[in-house]
Design a protein around this motif. Sequence first.
Motif, PDB file in Angstrom:
ATOM      1  N   GLY A   1       0.836  -1.191   0.000  1.00  0.00           N
ATOM      2  CA  GLY A   1       0.000   0.000   0.000  1.00  0.00           C
ATOM      3  C   GLY A   1       0.875   1.247   0.000  1.00  0.00           C
ATOM      4  O   GLY A   1       2.101   1.170  -0.032  1.00  0.00           O
ATOM      5  N   GLN A   2       0.227   2.398   0.078  1.00  0.00           N
ATOM      6  CA  GLN A   2       0.946   3.668  -0.057  1.00  0.00           C
ATOM      7  C   GLN A   2       2.010   3.876   1.026  1.00  0.00           C
ATOM      8  O   GLN A   2       3.147   4.239   0.736  1.00  0.00           O
ATOM      9  N   LYS A   3       1.646   3.656   2.303  1.00  0.00           N
ATOM     10  CA  LYS A   3       2.591   3.890   3.398  1.00  0.00           C
ATOM     11  C   LYS A   3       3.792   2.949   3.300  1.00  0.00           C
ATOM     12  O   LYS A   3       4.933   3.354   3.534  1.00  0.00           O
ATOM     13  N   SER A   4       3.521   1.692   2.965  1.00  0.00           N
ATOM     14  CA  SER A   4       4.613   0.740   2.827  1.00  0.00           C
ATOM     15  C   SER A   4       5.511   1.107   1.651  1.00  0.00           C
ATOM     16  O   SER A   4       6.742   1.017   1.746  1.00  0.00           O
ATOM     17  N   GLN A   5       4.910   1.534   0.555  1.00  0.00           N
ATOM     18  CA  GLN A   5       5.699   1.907  -0.612  1.00  0.00           C
ATOM     19  C   GLN A   5       6.617   3.090  -0.305  1.00  0.00           C
ATOM     20  O   GLN A   5       7.760   3.138  -0.763  1.00  0.00           O
ATOM     21  N   GLU A   6       6.124   4.022   0.479  1.00  0.00           N
ATOM     22  CA  GLU A   6       6.951   5.176   0.858  1.00  0.00           C
ATOM     23  C   GLU A   6       8.183   4.730   1.643  1.00  0.00           C
ATOM     24  O   GLU A   6       9.293   5.233   1.422  1.00  0.00           O
ATOM     25  N   LEU A   7       7.996   3.778   2.552  1.00  0.00           N
ATOM     26  CA  LEU A   7       9.139   3.285   3.329  1.00  0.00           C
ATOM     27  C   LEU A   7      10.075   2.461   2.442  1.00  0.00           C
ATOM     28  O   LEU A   7      11.305   2.537   2.582  1.00  0.00           O
ATOM     29  N   LEU A   8       9.519   1.693   1.527  1.00  0.00           N
ATOM     30  CA  LEU A   8      10.347   0.924   0.599  1.00  0.00           C
ATOM     31  C   LEU A   8      11.211   1.846  -0.267  1.00  0.00           C
ATOM     32  O   LEU A   8      12.379   1.548  -0.540  1.00  0.00           O
ATOM     33  N   ASP A   9      10.639   2.963  -0.670  1.00  0.00           N
ATOM     34  CA  ASP A   9      11.397   3.939  -1.461  1.00  0.00           C
ATOM     35  C   ASP A   9      12.548   4.516  -0.626  1.00  0.00           C
ATOM     36  O   ASP A   9      13.664   4.695  -1.127  1.00  0.00           O
ATOM     37  N   ARG A  10      12.275   4.811   0.637  1.00  0.00           N
ATOM     38  CA  ARG A  10      13.326   5.307   1.524  1.00  0.00           C
ATOM     39  C   ARG A  10      14.409   4.237   1.718  1.00  0.00           C
ATOM     40  O   ARG A  10      15.600   4.540   1.735  1.00  0.00           O
ATOM     41  N   ARG A  11      13.976   2.989   1.872  1.00  0.00           N
ATOM     42  CA  ARG A  11      14.927   1.879   2.000  1.00  0.00           C
ATOM     43  C   ARG A  11      15.856   1.815   0.791  1.00  0.00           C
ATOM     44  O   ARG A  11      17.080   1.708   0.921  1.00  0.00           O
ATOM     45  N   ASN A  12      15.263   1.876  -0.411  1.00  0.00           N
ATOM     46  CA  ASN A  12      16.056   1.752  -1.636  1.00  0.00           C
ATOM     47  C   ASN A  12      17.104   2.855  -1.755  1.00  0.00           C
ATOM     48  O   ASN A  12      18.181   2.644  -2.318  1.00  0.00           O
ATOM     49  N   ALA A  13      16.782   4.018  -1.207  1.00  0.00           N
ATOM     50  CA  ALA A  13      17.711   5.152  -1.279  1.00  0.00           C
ATOM     51  C   ALA A  13      18.811   5.064  -0.221  1.00  0.00           C
ATOM     52  O   ALA A  13      19.905   5.595  -0.429  1.00  0.00           O
ATOM     53  N   ALA A  14      18.537   4.377   0.891  1.00  0.00           N
ATOM     54  CA  ALA A  14      19.462   4.399   2.019  1.00  0.00           C
ATOM     55  C   ALA A  14      20.244   3.111   2.239  1.00  0.00           C
ATOM     56  O   ALA A  14      21.283   3.117   2.917  1.00  0.00           O
ATOM     57  N   ILE A  15      19.759   2.013   1.660  1.00  0.00           N
ATOM     58  CA  ILE A  15      20.296   0.691   1.976  1.00  0.00           C
ATOM     59  C   ILE A  15      20.924   0.072   0.724  1.00  0.00           C
ATOM     60  O   ILE A  15      20.436   0.289  -0.384  1.00  0.00           O
ATOM     61  N   PRO A  16      22.003  -0.727   0.833  1.00  0.00           N
ATOM     62  CA  PRO A  16      22.600  -1.378  -0.334  1.00  0.00           C
ATOM     63  C   PRO A  16      21.592  -2.219  -1.125  1.00  0.00           C
ATOM     64  O   PRO A  16      20.690  -2.837  -0.541  1.00  0.00           O
ATOM     65  N   LYS A  17      21.779  -2.245  -2.442  1.00  0.00           N
ATOM     66  CA  LYS A  17      20.859  -2.967  -3.320  1.00  0.00           C
ATOM     67  C   LYS A  17      20.713  -4.439  -2.945  1.00  0.00           C
ATOM     68  O   LYS A  17      19.650  -5.037  -3.140  1.00  0.00           O
TER      69      LYS A  17
END
Length: 483
Positions: free
Chosen positions: A47-63
């Motif tokens: 959902g929207q809230k989870s996607q927002e955190l996933l986007d933050r994860r992708n920017a901050a955490i190794p692939k």
Amino acid sequence: MVNEKTMKDVNIIIGKNQMTDKSVIIETEREKLAEALPEIITEHVPGQKSQELLDRRNAAIPKALCGKTYPICIKQGAGAMFEDLDGNKFLDWVGGVGVLNIGYSHPEVIKAVKKQTEKYFHTIFNVYVHDGYVALAEKLNEIMPCKGDVKKTYFANSGAECDENAIKIAKAYTKRSGVICFTGAFHGRTNLTMALTAKKCYAVGMGPFPSDIYRAPYPYLYRAPKGFTNEEAIQYYIDELNKVFDEGAPANEIACMLVEPLQGEGGFIPAPIEWVKAVRKICDDNGILMIADEVQCGNCRTGKYFASEYWKEAGAAPDIITTAKSVGGGLPISAITARAEVMDAAPAGTIGGTFCGNPLSCASGLAVMDVMKKEKFDEKAMHIGKVITEKYKELQKKYTVIGDIRGLGAMIGIEFVKDQETKEPATELVAKLIDNAIQKGLLLESCGTASNTIRFLAPLTITDKQIEKGIEIFEESLKEALE
């Protein structure tokens, strides 16, 4: 007239009452979630809230840690259920890959950890001692089914660490350097344990690795040479193990053999008892220590507190047992146990570490063990495993893509194939099945060298209603994957 001290006392009382009320609300919410059934309320997952955190994860955490298979962000968990940031409720059949045998947030474990936090968070055990470390070691020494009347235990932080430490102990005791591991094995991601792990996607580009490691075939009876009976297959695997002494290293140079009683990542494959007995004899005849890696299969998962109890009952107890994952109910701790003469062979300074046997983890471990014994989690595992196996066998009659069902207690693997005769792995089908199930509120994970087996590792707190709903979602997801 109310003085300042009286007002302060009143405010303290009000504050305590508010905290109590909040705790009651949280506990009630936890109890409701533990009994809930899967429910997806968003249009899709994430959902929207989870996607927002996933986007933050992708920017901050190794692939390497940002896969797309599991687009889920947890808000809270209880029993075998968890809720994501968007209010979707999931039934967890992965359990932190075997960490949550006791469930997500058992009240007694929470209480024990909170109590410890009020005393102190940390000591380095090599420098100054805390009671929790000693008490947990004593309790493990009482129940570990390894050889010897007098046992000793010490702690590390992870499964990989305890396996690596067990090998240190074996080398110190035997004064040898060779290690035998097996096909399908998973022992961790440190340099040594990556070398021991069979599936090399876990070690891409990470060499060079340590020498004196030799691999023998693990007894995977479903995929034994065609036409063999189980008895013939077991003898074949024994013969292949003995070849290591001719083609790898002499037996008198081998310190230990590292075996999973029930392989996890390799495909949820139980080691046949007759093979285990033969391995025990080979070790005894050649002065080799037998290590049972119970990182994933320990702590009541297989219907015994430790799967090595099955070995001990057959007269084939291991020399060293390693365990981790569910020991601390979610806090990082692992254990290495063996008879005293073996453990005392380690030279001073070669074992231990800053966070090993952390007080919070030990407090959690003591509470976990108390609950598991009191509430008979071994019996829960046997009941869950019986129900799941029966349900899986019903599905096997309906779907020819199900090749094999195997396991011990509540550690069950269901292997999918394209053809039951050729046994070609149905890897893509399993990937689709997992994706479909997530969208319906069931969390699954694959295993096996071809990733074509679904592992059942649900918390042992799962209810019968949740099992029924899980199987319903499982079948619906399989049907969609076959379309």
